[in-house]
Design a protein around this motif. Structure first.
Motif, PDB file in Angstrom:
ATOM      1  N   PRO A 180       8.424  -8.658  -5.751  1.00  0.00           N
ATOM      2  CA  PRO A 180       6.986  -8.911  -5.862  1.00  0.00           C
ATOM      3  C   PRO A 180       6.167  -7.702  -5.420  1.00  0.00           C
ATOM      4  N   ASN A 181       4.868  -7.727  -5.731  1.00  0.00           N
ATOM      5  CA  ASN A 181       3.939  -6.779  -5.129  1.00  0.00           C
ATOM      6  C   ASN A 181       3.752  -7.132  -3.657  1.00  0.00           C
ATOM      7  N   VAL A 182       3.664  -6.095  -2.814  1.00  0.00           N
ATOM      8  CA  VAL A 182       3.553  -6.300  -1.368  1.00  0.00           C
ATOM      9  C   VAL A 182       2.340  -5.520  -0.846  1.00  0.00           C
ATOM     10  N   PRO A 183       1.140  -6.093  -0.924  1.00  0.00           N
ATOM     11  CA  PRO A 183      -0.052  -5.382  -0.456  1.00  0.00           C
ATOM     12  C   PRO A 183      -0.063  -5.223   1.064  1.00  0.00           C
ATOM     13  N   ALA A 184      -0.697  -4.159   1.521  1.00  0.00           N
ATOM     14  CA  ALA A 184      -0.899  -3.943   2.961  1.00  0.00           C
ATOM     15  C   ALA A 184      -2.234  -4.534   3.404  1.00  0.00           C
ATOM     16  N   TYR A 185      -2.683  -5.559   2.732  1.00  0.00           N
ATOM     17  CA  TYR A 185      -3.890  -6.308   3.074  1.00  0.00           C
ATOM     18  C   TYR A 185      -3.684  -7.727   2.564  1.00  0.00           C
ATOM     19  N   GLY A 186      -4.427  -8.675   3.074  1.00  0.00           N
ATOM     20  CA  GLY A 186      -4.263 -10.031   2.565  1.00  0.00           C
ATOM     21  C   GLY A 186      -4.769 -11.095   3.512  1.00  0.00           C
ATOM     22  N   VAL A 187      -4.541 -12.328   3.106  1.00  0.00           N
ATOM     23  CA  VAL A 187      -4.989 -13.513   3.840  1.00  0.00           C
ATOM     24  C   VAL A 187      -3.758 -14.240   4.373  1.00  0.00           C
ATOM     25  N   PRO A 188      -3.719 -14.546   5.663  1.00  0.00           N
ATOM     26  CA  PRO A 188      -2.538 -15.226   6.200  1.00  0.00           C
ATOM     27  C   PRO A 188      -2.323 -16.576   5.538  1.00  0.00           C
ATOM     28  N   GLY A 189      -1.056 -16.896   5.324  1.00  0.00           N
ATOM     29  CA  GLY A 189      -0.727 -18.177   4.717  1.00  0.00           C
ATOM     30  C   GLY A 189      -0.832 -18.208   3.216  1.00  0.00           C
TER      31      GLY A 189
END
Length: 264
Positions: A180-189
């Motif tokens: 998958p894509n693995v961004p170094a930003y995001g929303v938990p859960g």
């Protein structure tokens, strides 16, 4: 498609990662003011070949080199350039992929060239810690958003630096870029749930200023790479890791003491 790797496959990826890490460890001794970036490229090619492996960026989507070399405000995908010599105070990123016996690894490291400013030291420190905060979230049952949020919160909320959005980590094996894509930003859960046997890269890219990037075209080499949109310095650290029942395991470790709890 996401493939789950067996313990044997993960061990073979770690053998590939050890070759890659060996290049970085040797570069620590080499990198200094006056070094030509082309010498870094030649050294990486030679070291990888001598260890019965192959620099798998060469030929990937038409790329011609074993390394990506990005300096100062260059965020990623810079190329080694003959005659481009490192200067005192530069911040240097060297990114590469290695294939050994059909198994891939991918890692980027940031180097201070000579005496660098306190701003550069802080940037390197924040980016590297951000990587490890992301790695700590790479456990079975967590989601990709947990990884990204750990990085983003530390980089942006706590240190007020720019967490690059457009360039991200990814799955790895059997090729160097997988889902998958693995961004170094995001929303938990939020995002894909992590499962045992997944192998991914986490690779935060951090600018001292804005998170935004811009294209820069090199007419001499007919190549486009990425720079910070506001010209501020950028750092990147990247490890390949496996999701295991015993937690995240770094497959490109350069330091068995610092990384003791993350080793197979």
């Amino acid at each position: 498609m996401i493939t789950l790797k067996s313990p044997r496959e993960i061990e073979k990826m770690a053998e590939s990662g050890a070759v890659l890490a060996g290049v970085h460890k040797e570069l620590r001794k080499m990198i200094k003011p006056g070094l030509d970036t082309w010498d870094i490229e030649l050294f990486a090619r030679r070291y990888i070949k001598e260890h019965n492996a192959y620099p798998s960026e060469m030929g990937f989507d038409g790329y011609k080199f074993a390394t990506c070399i990005s300096i100062n405000d260059e965020v990623a995908h810079g190329i080694p350039r003959k005659g481009l010599k490192l200067k005192n105070g530069d911040i240097l990123k060297v990114d590469m992929c290695v294939n050994k016996d059909g198994f891939e690894s991918d890692s980027c490291w940031t180097y201070a060239v000579g005496d660098v400013s306190d701003e550069i030291k802080k940037l390197m420190e924040v980016t590297r810690k951000g990587l490890y905060l992301g790695i700590d979230q790479a456990v079975i049952g967590n989601r990709l958003g947990d990884i990204g949020n750990a990085v983003q919160t530390y980089v942006e909320d706590e240190n007020h630096m720019g967490d690059v959005r457009e360039l991200i980590g990814h799955g790895i094996q059997p090729s160097i870029h997988e889902e998958p894509n693995v961004p170094a930003y995001g929303v938990p859960g939020q995002g894909l749930r992590l499962k045992e046997g997944m192998t991914i890269t986490i690779e935060p890219m951090v600018n001292t200023g804005t998170w935004e990037i811009a294209d820069r075209y090199d007419k001499k080499d007919d190549w486009t790479y990425y720079v910070s949109a506001d010209g501020t310095p950028s750092a990147q650290y990247e490890h390949t890791l496996a999701i295991t029942k015993d937690g995240p395991k770094i497959l490109t470790s350069q330091d068995p003491d610092i990384d003791a709890k993350y080793l197979l």
